[in-house]
Design an enzyme around this catalytic site. Structure first.
Site, PDB file in Angstrom:
ATOM      1  N   ASP A 175     -87.952 -67.693 -15.948  1.00 29.61           N
ATOM      2  CA  ASP A 175     -87.638 -68.430 -14.711  1.00 29.61           C
ATOM      3  C   ASP A 175     -88.541 -69.640 -14.498  1.00 29.61           C
ATOM      4  O   ASP A 175     -89.012 -69.889 -13.386  1.00 29.61           O
ATOM      5  CB  ASP A 175     -87.755 -67.489 -13.490  1.00 29.61           C
ATOM      6  CG  ASP A 175     -86.845 -66.284 -13.621  1.00 29.61           C
ATOM      7  OD1 ASP A 175     -85.741 -66.431 -14.158  1.00 29.61           O
ATOM      8  OD2 ASP A 175     -87.253 -65.187 -13.190  1.00 29.61           O
ATOM      9  N   ASN A 182     -79.896 -71.389 -16.877  1.00 28.63           N
ATOM     10  CA  ASN A 182     -79.926 -70.078 -16.229  1.00 28.63           C
ATOM     11  C   ASN A 182     -79.669 -70.238 -14.732  1.00 28.63           C
ATOM     12  O   ASN A 182     -80.007 -71.272 -14.157  1.00 28.63           O
ATOM     13  CB  ASN A 182     -81.302 -69.429 -16.434  1.00 28.63           C
ATOM     14  CG  ASN A 182     -81.399 -68.051 -15.803  1.00 28.63           C
ATOM     15  OD1 ASN A 182     -80.485 -67.233 -15.924  1.00 28.63           O
ATOM     16  ND2 ASN A 182     -82.509 -67.783 -15.126  1.00 28.63           N
ATOM     17  N   HIS A 237     -80.706 -68.391 -11.158  1.00 35.34           N
ATOM     18  CA  HIS A 237     -81.609 -67.399 -10.580  1.00 35.34           C
ATOM     19  C   HIS A 237     -81.290 -67.270  -9.092  1.00 35.34           C
ATOM     20  O   HIS A 237     -81.134 -68.280  -8.401  1.00 35.34           O
ATOM     21  CB  HIS A 237     -83.067 -67.844 -10.786  1.00 35.34           C
ATOM     22  CG  HIS A 237     -84.042 -66.797 -10.348  1.00 35.34           C
ATOM     23  ND1 HIS A 237     -84.309 -65.676 -11.095  1.00 35.34           N
ATOM     24  CD2 HIS A 237     -84.766 -66.679  -9.208  1.00 35.34           C
ATOM     25  CE1 HIS A 237     -85.181 -64.923 -10.448  1.00 35.34           C
ATOM     26  NE2 HIS A 237     -85.479 -65.503  -9.302  1.00 35.34           N
TER      27      HIS A 237
HETATM   28  C1  GAR Z   1     -76.469 -63.256 -10.189  1.00 34.81           C
HETATM   29  O1  GAR Z   1     -76.763 -63.171  -8.825  1.00 34.81           O
HETATM   30  C2  GAR Z   1     -77.573 -64.017 -10.911  1.00 34.81           C
HETATM   31  O2  GAR Z   1     -78.181 -65.000 -10.142  1.00 34.81           O
HETATM   32  C3  GAR Z   1     -78.555 -62.905 -11.203  1.00 34.81           C
HETATM   33  O3  GAR Z   1     -77.751 -61.827 -11.601  1.00 34.81           O
HETATM   34  C4  GAR Z   1     -76.534 -61.863 -10.832  1.00 34.81           C
HETATM   35  C5  GAR Z   1     -75.374 -61.618 -11.768  1.00 34.81           C
HETATM   36  O4  GAR Z   1     -74.210 -61.404 -11.024  1.00 34.81           O
HETATM   37  N1  GAR Z   1     -79.487 -63.300 -12.221  1.00 34.81           N
HETATM   38  C6  GAR Z   1     -80.764 -62.912 -12.208  1.00 34.81           C
HETATM   39  O5  GAR Z   1     -81.227 -62.171 -11.367  1.00 34.81           O
HETATM   40  C7  GAR Z   1     -81.596 -63.479 -13.363  1.00 34.81           C
HETATM   41  N2  GAR Z   1     -82.991 -63.343 -13.092  1.00 34.81           N
HETATM   42  P1  GAR Z   1     -72.790 -61.434 -11.721  1.00 34.81           P
HETATM   43  O6  GAR Z   1     -72.849 -60.481 -12.909  1.00 34.81           O
HETATM   44  O7  GAR Z   1     -71.847 -60.949 -10.669  1.00 34.81           O
HETATM   45  O8  GAR Z   1     -72.513 -62.854 -12.157  1.00 34.81           O
END
Ligand code: GAR
Length: 205
Positions: free
Chosen positions: A149, A106, A108
């Site tokens: 997480d 994952n 984060h």
């Molecule tokens: C990313 O910033 C990722 O780190 C976050 O969602 C975004 C997806 O962006 N993930 C979380 O917050 C998980 N807890 P994207 O769709 O542009 O790749």
């Protein structure tokens, strides 16, 4: 490499900018292939990204994902070796974790163990970082276990939090960090895991 390519499934719920970077990174790599994109949202941007790249996608509903009737066999049919969560917002059920032990990564958008847990995704994370007055944020790439997480950290990268930052400006800086590092960390991790497995299977001398 003469062995079969390592096959990745990307799970994503949103825009899919990380998924796009990962797909582009592995596009011409004969040893590592993105074979499937899974989303829980039928209007997620990541589905267009998959379609443009000619990668099959699957929209998963809660019943199928959490009750596991056909989902695991579907991943097996597609010979998925590793699952990459790139902005996937559902908790991963235990049966999936057991089926892919140490093989779900994952990303984060903060420096865990701070600013993680249920409800901590996207802008909620950046808002919490700003509210806490942090001078630094970053990204954590980690293995997935039964808690949000929480699994073992594979890599972290940092960036400054600047005076006047908003959740949007911080999100943009964090996305750049993700795009710069996530594909390469995935490559190193899956290649290393395969080498370890191959080493483990060798008979003792
Ligand atoms: C990313 O910033 C990722 O780190 C976050 O969602 C975004 C997806 O962006 N993930 C979380 O917050 C998980 N807890 P994207 O769709 O542009 O790749």
């Amino acid at each position: 490499m003469s062995q079969k390519p390592i096959k990745l499934a990307i799970f994503a719920s949103g825009k899919g900018s990380n998924a796009q970077k990962i797909i582009t990174h592995f596009r011409w790599n004969p040893d590592i292939k993105v074979v499937l994109v899974v989303s829980n949202k039928s209007d997620a941007g990541v589905l267009d990204i998959a379609a443009n790249a000619g990668i099959p996608s699957l929209i998963i509903d809660k019943e199928r994902f959490f009750k596991n009737d056909a989902f695991l066999p579907y991943l097996a049919q597609n010979e998925v070796d590793f699952i990459i969560l790139a902005g996937f917002l559902w908790k991963i059920p235990e049966n999936l974790i057991s089926a892919f032990p140490g093989k779900i990564l994952n990303i984060h958008p903060a420096l865990l163990p701070k600013f993680g847990g249920k409800g901590m995704y996207g802008h909620h994370v950046h808002e919490a970082v700003l509210a806490a007055g942090e001078k630094e944020s970053g990204i954590t790439i980690h293995l997935v276990d039964e808690q949000y997480d929480h699994g073992k950290t594979i890599a972290q990268f940092t960036c400054p939090v600047l005076a006047g930052d908003t959740a949007d400006s911080l999100a943009e800086r964090i996305h750049k960090l993700e795009h710069a590092h996530f594909p390469e960390v995935i490559e190193e991790f899956v290649t290393g895991s395969r080498e370890q497995e191959a080493g483990g299977r060798r008979s003792p001398e």
